[in-house]
Design an enzyme around this catalytic site. Structure first.
Site, PDB file in Angstrom:
ATOM      1  N   GLU A 178       0.861  -1.183   0.000  1.00 25.70           N
ATOM      2  CA  GLU A 178       0.000   0.000   0.000  1.00 25.70           C
ATOM      3  C   GLU A 178       0.895   1.231   0.000  1.00 25.70           C
ATOM      4  O   GLU A 178       1.948   1.231   0.640  1.00 25.70           O
ATOM      5  CB  GLU A 178      -0.897   0.064   1.245  1.00 25.70           C
ATOM      6  CG  GLU A 178      -2.035  -0.933   1.259  1.00 25.70           C
ATOM      7  CD  GLU A 178      -1.623  -2.259   1.869  1.00 25.70           C
ATOM      8  OE1 GLU A 178      -0.563  -2.306   2.528  1.00 25.70           O
ATOM      9  OE2 GLU A 178      -2.368  -3.244   1.685  1.00 25.70           O
ATOM     10  N   TYR A 180       7.638   2.405  -7.618  1.00 23.61           N
ATOM     11  CA  TYR A 180       6.993   1.093  -7.766  1.00 23.61           C
ATOM     12  C   TYR A 180       6.546   0.847  -9.215  1.00 23.61           C
ATOM     13  O   TYR A 180       6.773  -0.232  -9.765  1.00 23.61           O
ATOM     14  CB  TYR A 180       5.784   0.987  -6.821  1.00 23.61           C
ATOM     15  CG  TYR A 180       6.125   1.182  -5.363  1.00 23.61           C
ATOM     16  CD1 TYR A 180       7.265   0.601  -4.802  1.00 23.61           C
ATOM     17  CD2 TYR A 180       5.323   1.948  -4.527  1.00 23.61           C
ATOM     18  CE1 TYR A 180       7.580   0.790  -3.468  1.00 23.61           C
ATOM     19  CE2 TYR A 180       5.632   2.142  -3.190  1.00 23.61           C
ATOM     20  CZ  TYR A 180       6.764   1.560  -2.669  1.00 23.61           C
ATOM     21  OH  TYR A 180       7.080   1.748  -1.350  1.00 23.61           O
TER      22      TYR A 180
HETATM   23  C1  COA Z   1      10.261   6.315  -1.741  1.00 15.90           C
HETATM   24  C2  COA Z   1      11.760   6.244  -1.397  1.00 15.90           C
HETATM   25  C3  COA Z   1      12.056   4.916  -0.705  1.00 15.90           C
HETATM   26  C4  COA Z   1      12.554   6.337  -2.700  1.00 15.90           C
HETATM   27  O1  COA Z   1      13.924   6.187  -2.363  1.00 15.90           O
HETATM   28  P1  COA Z   1      15.090   6.931  -3.182  1.00 15.90           P
HETATM   29  O2  COA Z   1      16.348   6.277  -2.831  1.00 15.90           O
HETATM   30  O3  COA Z   1      15.003   8.404  -2.978  1.00 15.90           O
HETATM   31  O4  COA Z   1      14.637   6.605  -4.684  1.00 15.90           O
HETATM   32  P2  COA Z   1      15.594   6.321  -5.935  1.00 15.90           P
HETATM   33  O5  COA Z   1      16.698   7.324  -5.970  1.00 15.90           O
HETATM   34  O6  COA Z   1      15.952   4.885  -5.975  1.00 15.90           O
HETATM   35  O7  COA Z   1      14.568   6.685  -7.116  1.00 15.90           O
HETATM   36  C5  COA Z   1      13.875   5.683  -7.796  1.00 15.90           C
HETATM   37  C6  COA Z   1      12.709   6.303  -8.518  1.00 15.90           C
HETATM   38  O8  COA Z   1      11.719   6.773  -7.583  1.00 15.90           O
HETATM   39  C7  COA Z   1      11.087   7.945  -8.113  1.00 15.90           C
HETATM   40  N1  COA Z   1      11.396   9.083  -7.238  1.00 15.90           N
HETATM   41  C8  COA Z   1      12.139   9.040  -6.116  1.00 15.90           C
HETATM   42  N2  COA Z   1      12.161  10.273  -5.542  1.00 15.90           N
HETATM   43  C9  COA Z   1      11.428  11.070  -6.328  1.00 15.90           C
HETATM   44  C10 COA Z   1      11.048  12.448  -6.269  1.00 15.90           C
HETATM   45  N3  COA Z   1      11.462  13.255  -5.278  1.00 15.90           N
HETATM   46  N4  COA Z   1      10.251  12.944  -7.226  1.00 15.90           N
HETATM   47  C11 COA Z   1       9.820  12.153  -8.239  1.00 15.90           C
HETATM   48  N5  COA Z   1      10.150  10.844  -8.369  1.00 15.90           N
HETATM   49  C12 COA Z   1      10.928  10.311  -7.422  1.00 15.90           C
HETATM   50  C13 COA Z   1      11.682   8.161  -9.498  1.00 15.90           C
HETATM   51  O9  COA Z   1      10.896   7.407 -10.423  1.00 15.90           O
HETATM   52  C14 COA Z   1      13.057   7.521  -9.334  1.00 15.90           C
HETATM   53  O10 COA Z   1      13.632   7.127 -10.543  1.00 15.90           O
HETATM   54  P3  COA Z   1      14.555   8.189 -11.380  1.00 15.90           P
HETATM   55  O11 COA Z   1      15.542   8.762 -10.388  1.00 15.90           O
HETATM   56  O12 COA Z   1      15.176   7.328 -12.412  1.00 15.90           O
HETATM   57  O13 COA Z   1      13.608   9.220 -11.894  1.00 15.90           O
HETATM   58  C15 COA Z   1      12.164   7.462  -0.521  1.00 15.90           C
HETATM   59  O14 COA Z   1      11.681   8.645  -1.111  1.00 15.90           O
HETATM   60  C16 COA Z   1      11.688   7.378   0.927  1.00 15.90           C
HETATM   61  O15 COA Z   1      12.315   6.739   1.762  1.00 15.90           O
HETATM   62  N6  COA Z   1      10.564   8.063   1.211  1.00 15.90           N
HETATM   63  C17 COA Z   1      10.041   8.132   2.567  1.00 15.90           C
HETATM   64  C18 COA Z   1       9.450   6.804   2.994  1.00 15.90           C
HETATM   65  C19 COA Z   1       8.381   6.343   2.029  1.00 15.90           C
HETATM   66  O16 COA Z   1       7.539   7.109   1.572  1.00 15.90           O
HETATM   67  N7  COA Z   1       8.412   5.024   1.735  1.00 15.90           N
HETATM   68  C20 COA Z   1       7.451   4.401   0.866  1.00 15.90           C
HETATM   69  C21 COA Z   1       6.254   3.990   1.662  1.00 15.90           C
HETATM   70  S1  COA Z   1       5.026   3.213   0.625  1.00 15.90           S
END
Ligand code: COA
Length: 161
Positions: free
Chosen positions: A115, A127
């Site tokens: 979710e 995702y």
């Molecule tokens: C969601 C989360 C895990 C992503 O981790 P991350 O290491 O920053 O993500 P990545 O660098 O691997 O990015 C992967 C993809 O996610 C998306 N993405 C990540 N951050 C983004 C942003 N700020 N804006 C838009 N897209 C984003 C993009 O599609 C990205 O691919 P791209 O860089 O090729 O465009 C991180 O933002 C996080 O920890 N958020 C807080 C906790 C959370 O919300 N967890 C998910 C609960 S369901």
């Protein structure tokens, strides 16, 4: 960030290993920086159970991320995945998610489900870009201030392609 930096951060000095109870202070610190409604320590402690998989993503300076997965029959339910805000957008979330998916497939799971808050566009993009599909919504699933927020339910089939 340049493409070369992305690769360096994503590939050098990082390891995914099982999370332990000694990681929990660092986990709670990241959790509180990351969510409007962070999990309490007791919630994490309840996940140290045989049908859970808890993963730590560790860099040279310590813990940078974690994920919590519950195995229910033949489905892996991704309950939490989180990267330290200081390390966002370096490819770490994608790397940890791929580990979760590969581990679930290795363990014989047929799907990964999760979710995500309707407003959490960055997580949803991650995702969807990894092949997850939205399969429904859970209305009012999450607390949101004085109200509730919907969850998008997503699934990735691990069947042979
Ligand atoms: C969601 C989360 C895990 C992503 O981790 P991350 O290491 O920053 O993500 P990545 O660098 O691997 O990015 C992967 C993809 O996610 C998306 N993405 C990540 N951050 C983004 C942003 N700020 N804006 C838009 N897209 C984003 C993009 O599609 C990205 O691919 P791209 O860089 O090729 O465009 C991180 O933002 C996080 O920890 N958020 C807080 C906790 C959370 O919300 N967890 C998910 C609960 S369901």
């Amino acid at each position: 960030m340049r493409a070369g930096d992305y690769q360096r951060v994503a590939e050098v000095g990082l390891v995914v290993r099982p999370l332990t109870e000694t990681d929990l202070d660092a986990v709670i610190d990241i959790e509180r920086q990351s969510y409007s409604h962070p999990w309490a320590k007791g919630v994490f402690l309840d996940c140290f159970h045989p049908n859970y998989r808890l993963w730590a993503l560790e860099g040279s300076a310590g813990l940078v991320g974690y994920s919590i997965v519950s195995y229910q029959f033949d489905e892996a339910h991704l309950l939490n995945i989180c990267i330290s805000p200081a390390s966002h957008r370096c490819g770490l979330g994608r790397r940890l998610l791929r580990h979760v998916v590969a581990s679930a497939a290795h363990d014989g799971m047929v799907a990964v489900i999760l979710e995500v808050r309707a407003s959490n566009e960055q997580a949803a993009r991650l995702y969807l870009s990894e092949g997850f599909q939205e399969i429904g919504r859970r209305p009012g699933y999450y607390p949101d201030g004085s109200g509730r927020e919907d969850a998008r339910v997503m699934s990735l089939s691990l069947g042979q392609s």
